[in-house]
Scaffold this motif. Structure first.
Motif, PDB file in Angstrom:
ATOM      1  N   VAL A 117       0.844  -1.203   0.000  1.00 34.06           N
ATOM      2  CA  VAL A 117       0.000   0.000   0.000  1.00 34.06           C
ATOM      3  C   VAL A 117       0.875   1.248   0.000  1.00 34.06           C
ATOM      4  N   PHE A 118       1.943   1.240   0.812  1.00 35.69           N
ATOM      5  CA  PHE A 118       2.852   2.386   0.872  1.00 35.69           C
ATOM      6  C   PHE A 118       3.514   2.629  -0.482  1.00 35.69           C
ATOM      7  N   ILE A 119       4.046   1.572  -1.114  1.00 32.94           N
ATOM      8  CA  ILE A 119       4.707   1.727  -2.411  1.00 32.94           C
ATOM      9  C   ILE A 119       3.700   2.173  -3.470  1.00 32.94           C
ATOM     10  N   ASP A 120       2.494   1.606  -3.461  1.00 34.60           N
ATOM     11  CA  ASP A 120       1.450   2.045  -4.407  1.00 34.60           C
ATOM     12  C   ASP A 120       1.138   3.525  -4.220  1.00 34.60           C
ATOM     13  N   HIS A 121       1.069   3.953  -2.957  1.00 37.03           N
ATOM     14  CA  HIS A 121       0.815   5.366  -2.661  1.00 37.03           C
ATOM     15  C   HIS A 121       1.937   6.247  -3.202  1.00 37.03           C
ATOM     16  N   MET A 122       3.172   5.787  -3.034  1.00 40.12           N
ATOM     17  CA  MET A 122       4.323   6.560  -3.517  1.00 40.12           C
ATOM     18  C   MET A 122       4.348   6.639  -5.053  1.00 40.12           C
ATOM     19  N   CYS A 123       3.852   5.591  -5.714  1.00 38.97           N
ATOM     20  CA  CYS A 123       3.859   5.566  -7.184  1.00 38.97           C
ATOM     21  C   CYS A 123       2.666   6.298  -7.799  1.00 38.97           C
ATOM     22  N   GLY A 124       1.689   6.654  -6.996  1.00 42.68           N
ATOM     23  CA  GLY A 124       0.516   7.375  -7.500  1.00 42.68           C
ATOM     24  C   GLY A 124       0.435   8.740  -6.854  1.00 42.68           C
ATOM     25  N   GLY A 125      -0.690   9.368  -6.998  1.00 45.17           N
ATOM     26  CA  GLY A 125      -0.893  10.649  -6.327  1.00 45.17           C
ATOM     27  C   GLY A 125      -0.382  11.837  -7.111  1.00 45.17           C
ATOM     28  N   GLU A 126      -0.182  12.937  -6.403  1.00 48.77           N
ATOM     29  CA  GLU A 126       0.161  14.210  -7.036  1.00 48.77           C
ATOM     30  C   GLU A 126       1.582  14.242  -7.602  1.00 48.77           C
ATOM     31  N   SER A 127       2.533  13.674  -6.890  1.00 49.47           N
ATOM     32  CA  SER A 127       3.913  13.660  -7.390  1.00 49.47           C
ATOM     33  C   SER A 127       4.465  12.238  -7.281  1.00 49.47           C
ATOM     34  N   PRO A 128       4.076  11.380  -8.239  1.00 49.92           N
ATOM     35  CA  PRO A 128       4.450   9.972  -8.162  1.00 49.92           C
ATOM     36  C   PRO A 128       5.948   9.750  -8.394  1.00 49.92           C
ATOM     37  N   ILE A 129       6.453   8.707  -7.757  1.00 48.08           N
ATOM     38  CA  ILE A 129       7.837   8.298  -8.003  1.00 48.08           C
ATOM     39  C   ILE A 129       7.815   7.214  -9.080  1.00 48.08           C
ATOM     40  N   VAL A 130       8.937   7.018  -9.733  1.00 47.45           N
ATOM     41  CA  VAL A 130       9.038   5.990 -10.776  1.00 47.45           C
ATOM     42  C   VAL A 130       9.499   4.684 -10.159  1.00 47.45           C
ATOM     43  N   VAL A 131       9.363   3.597 -10.904  1.00 47.38           N
ATOM     44  CA  VAL A 131       9.721   2.277 -10.409  1.00 47.38           C
ATOM     45  C   VAL A 131      11.185   2.235  -9.976  1.00 47.38           C
ATOM     46  N   SER A 132      12.057   2.919 -10.709  1.00 46.34           N
ATOM     47  CA  SER A 132      13.478   2.905 -10.360  1.00 46.34           C
ATOM     48  C   SER A 132      13.747   3.591  -9.025  1.00 46.34           C
ATOM     49  N   THR A 133      12.822   4.398  -8.540  1.00 46.15           N
ATOM     50  CA  THR A 133      12.925   5.001  -7.210  1.00 46.15           C
ATOM     51  C   THR A 133      12.188   4.158  -6.179  1.00 46.15           C
ATOM     52  N   ALA A 134      11.076   3.537  -6.569  1.00 44.70           N
ATOM     53  CA  ALA A 134      10.285   2.721  -5.642  1.00 44.70           C
ATOM     54  C   ALA A 134      11.060   1.501  -5.177  1.00 44.70           C
ATOM     55  N   ARG A 135      11.796   0.869  -6.055  1.00 43.85           N
ATOM     56  CA  ARG A 135      12.526  -0.359  -5.708  1.00 43.85           C
ATOM     57  C   ARG A 135      13.538  -0.118  -4.583  1.00 43.85           C
ATOM     58  N   PRO A 136      14.382   0.919  -4.635  1.00 48.47           N
ATOM     59  CA  PRO A 136      15.301   1.158  -3.509  1.00 48.47           C
ATOM     60  C   PRO A 136      14.578   1.435  -2.191  1.00 48.47           C
ATOM     61  N   HIS A 137      13.415   2.095  -2.252  1.00 50.96           N
ATOM     62  CA  HIS A 137      12.629   2.308  -1.035  1.00 50.96           C
ATOM     63  C   HIS A 137      12.212   0.960  -0.442  1.00 50.96           C
ATOM     64  N   GLU A 138      11.749   0.075  -1.309  1.00 56.82           N
ATOM     65  CA  GLU A 138      11.317  -1.253  -0.862  1.00 56.82           C
ATOM     66  C   GLU A 138      12.486  -2.032  -0.261  1.00 56.82           C
ATOM     67  N   VAL A 139      13.636  -1.957  -0.895  1.00 55.20           N
ATOM     68  CA  VAL A 139      14.826  -2.658  -0.397  1.00 55.20           C
ATOM     69  C   VAL A 139      15.239  -2.095   0.959  1.00 55.20           C
ATOM     70  N   ALA A 140      15.248  -0.779   1.099  1.00 55.45           N
ATOM     71  CA  ALA A 140      15.638  -0.155   2.372  1.00 55.45           C
ATOM     72  C   ALA A 140      14.692  -0.554   3.500  1.00 55.45           C
ATOM     73  N   ILE A 141      13.395  -0.545   3.224  1.00 53.93           N
ATOM     74  CA  ILE A 141      12.414  -0.944   4.240  1.00 53.93           C
ATOM     75  C   ILE A 141      12.615  -2.405   4.617  1.00 53.93           C
ATOM     76  N   SER A 142      12.807  -3.258   3.610  1.00 52.11           N
ATOM     77  CA  SER A 142      13.015  -4.690   3.866  1.00 52.11           C
ATOM     78  C   SER A 142      14.275  -4.941   4.692  1.00 52.11           C
TER      79      SER A 142
END
Length: 73
Positions: free
Chosen positions: A7-32
């Protein structure tokens, strides 16, 4: 809550200023990685989290359920 990570990653990829997949993946790795640290019994954080927050940390991403890699990367 395991679905919370997705849900967090989906939120980051959508909305007013979405991030791209190449930015979402490092976020996911850092959280993991952070959660792996918290969940590792060697470090002793599970009982501390339970005492402070009333619950133990839990994984929020399933293995193999990662943000898809960009084609050609």
């Amino acid at each position: 809550m395991p679905a919370g990570g997705e849900v967090f990653i989906d939120h980051m990829c959508g909305g007013e200023s979405p991030i791209v997949v190449s930015t979402a993946r490092p976020h996911e790795v850092a959280i993991s990685l952070f959660l792996d640290f918290l969940l590792n019994c060697w470090h002793g954080w599970a009982p501390v989290c339970e005492e402070w927050f009333g619950d133990r940390a839990q994984a929020v991403f399933c293995k193999g359920d990662a943000v898809p890699a960009l084609a050609g990367m």
